[in-house]
Motif scaffolding. Structure first.
Motif, PDB file in Angstrom:
ATOM      1  N   HIS A  23      26.879  30.472  57.376  1.00 19.35           N
ATOM      2  CA  HIS A  23      26.060  30.887  58.520  1.00 19.35           C
ATOM      3  C   HIS A  23      26.848  31.850  59.409  1.00 19.35           C
ATOM      4  N   ARG A  24      28.076  31.492  59.728  1.00 14.94           N
ATOM      5  CA  ARG A  24      28.920  32.360  60.566  1.00 14.94           C
ATOM      6  C   ARG A  24      29.130  33.718  59.910  1.00 14.94           C
ATOM      7  N   ASP A  25      29.465  33.720  58.626  1.00 18.11           N
ATOM      8  CA  ASP A  25      29.768  34.979  57.956  1.00 18.11           C
ATOM      9  C   ASP A  25      28.520  35.846  57.771  1.00 18.11           C
ATOM     10  N   ALA A  26      27.363  35.233  57.573  1.00 18.59           N
ATOM     11  CA  ALA A  26      26.116  36.001  57.492  1.00 18.59           C
ATOM     12  C   ALA A  26      25.825  36.654  58.839  1.00 18.59           C
ATOM     13  N   ARG A  27      26.029  35.903  59.922  1.00 20.74           N
ATOM     14  CA  ARG A  27      25.818  36.460  61.260  1.00 20.74           C
ATOM     15  C   ARG A  27      26.805  37.595  61.526  1.00 20.74           C
ATOM     16  N   GLN A  28      28.055  37.412  61.123  1.00 17.82           N
ATOM     17  CA  GLN A  28      29.050  38.461  61.349  1.00 17.82           C
ATOM     18  C   GLN A  28      28.758  39.709  60.526  1.00 17.82           C
ATOM     19  N   ASP A  62      32.466  36.556  49.516  1.00 19.69           N
ATOM     20  CA  ASP A  62      33.259  35.419  49.050  1.00 19.69           C
ATOM     21  C   ASP A  62      32.619  34.100  49.466  1.00 19.69           C
ATOM     22  N   ARG A  63      32.113  34.039  50.687  1.00 18.93           N
ATOM     23  CA  ARG A  63      31.471  32.818  51.189  1.00 18.93           C
ATOM     24  C   ARG A  63      30.190  32.537  50.423  1.00 18.93           C
ATOM     25  N   TRP A  64      29.422  33.578  50.111  1.00 18.90           N
ATOM     26  CA  TRP A  64      28.193  33.414  49.341  1.00 18.90           C
ATOM     27  C   TRP A  64      28.514  32.864  47.949  1.00 18.90           C
ATOM     28  N   SER A  65      29.559  33.378  47.337  1.00 20.87           N
ATOM     29  CA  SER A  65      29.961  32.888  46.016  1.00 20.87           C
ATOM     30  C   SER A  65      30.320  31.406  46.073  1.00 20.87           C
ATOM     31  N   GLU A  66      31.022  31.014  47.115  1.00 23.28           N
ATOM     32  CA  GLU A  66      31.372  29.600  47.297  1.00 23.28           C
ATOM     33  C   GLU A  66      30.113  28.756  47.506  1.00 23.28           C
TER      34      GLU A  66
END
Length: 163
Positions: A23-28, A62-66
């Motif tokens: 969520h944080r990385d999508a917002r960023q 990277d976060r999406w892959s995780e």
């Protein structure tokens, strides 16, 4: 039984951590796209501007892959919608940056598409909260498929490319 309970608790914590970071990385990433559009409106993007956007995109990727390995099947559809929309907006921004837009792509259309990301991110957040059991009503927010489809239409994504 204690072992099963502990394992379930650990899995829930792993999902919570993954969801928080996704969520944080999508917002960023969405914010970085917005900033980049403002830069492009006001001046030519420089190497530092491009590097900042690319680093944010890479972190999100990277976060999406995780998340694909950890998120529940109930969260993946809304997270996929966010990923697809972010990717489409990023592609439009990069084509504009490189002076090679597709017909109809403008800074304005890219800004409108970027703005539409927020409702998708909100829907993803709600599906995550529901999966974690931290919302009162798990059906309180249903992802707005009309908005998802509008973004897809705006970018000419055909039905067969999503399968």
């Amino acid at each position: 039984m204690t072992h099963a309970f502990e394992e379930a608790r650990e899995h829930r914590e792993l999902r919570r951590s993954c969801y928080t970071e996704l969520h944080r990385d999508a917002r960023q990433f969405s914010t970085a796209l917005s900033r980049h559009l403002y830069v492009m409106r006001d001046r030519t993007a420089e190497a530092e501007d491009i590097r900042a956007l690319e680093e944010t995109k890479d972190t999100y990727r990277d976060r999406w892959s995780e998340a694909l390995m950890i998120a529940s099947d109930t969260v993946i559809p809304s997270a996929h919608d966010v990923n697809e929309a972010l990717t489409l907006v990023y592609g439009q921004v990069k084509r504009l940056e490189q002076g090679n837009p597709r017909p109809g792509e403008t800074l304005r259309s890219a800004a409108e598409a970027q703005h539409s990301l927020w409702s998708l991110i909100d829907a993803m957040r709600e599906s995550m909260r529901s999966d974690l059991g931290v919302t009162d009503d798990p059906h309180s927010v249903i992802p707005n498929r009309e908005q998802v489809e509008a973004v897809r239409r705006d970018f000419g994504v055909a039905e067969e490319t999503r399968r």
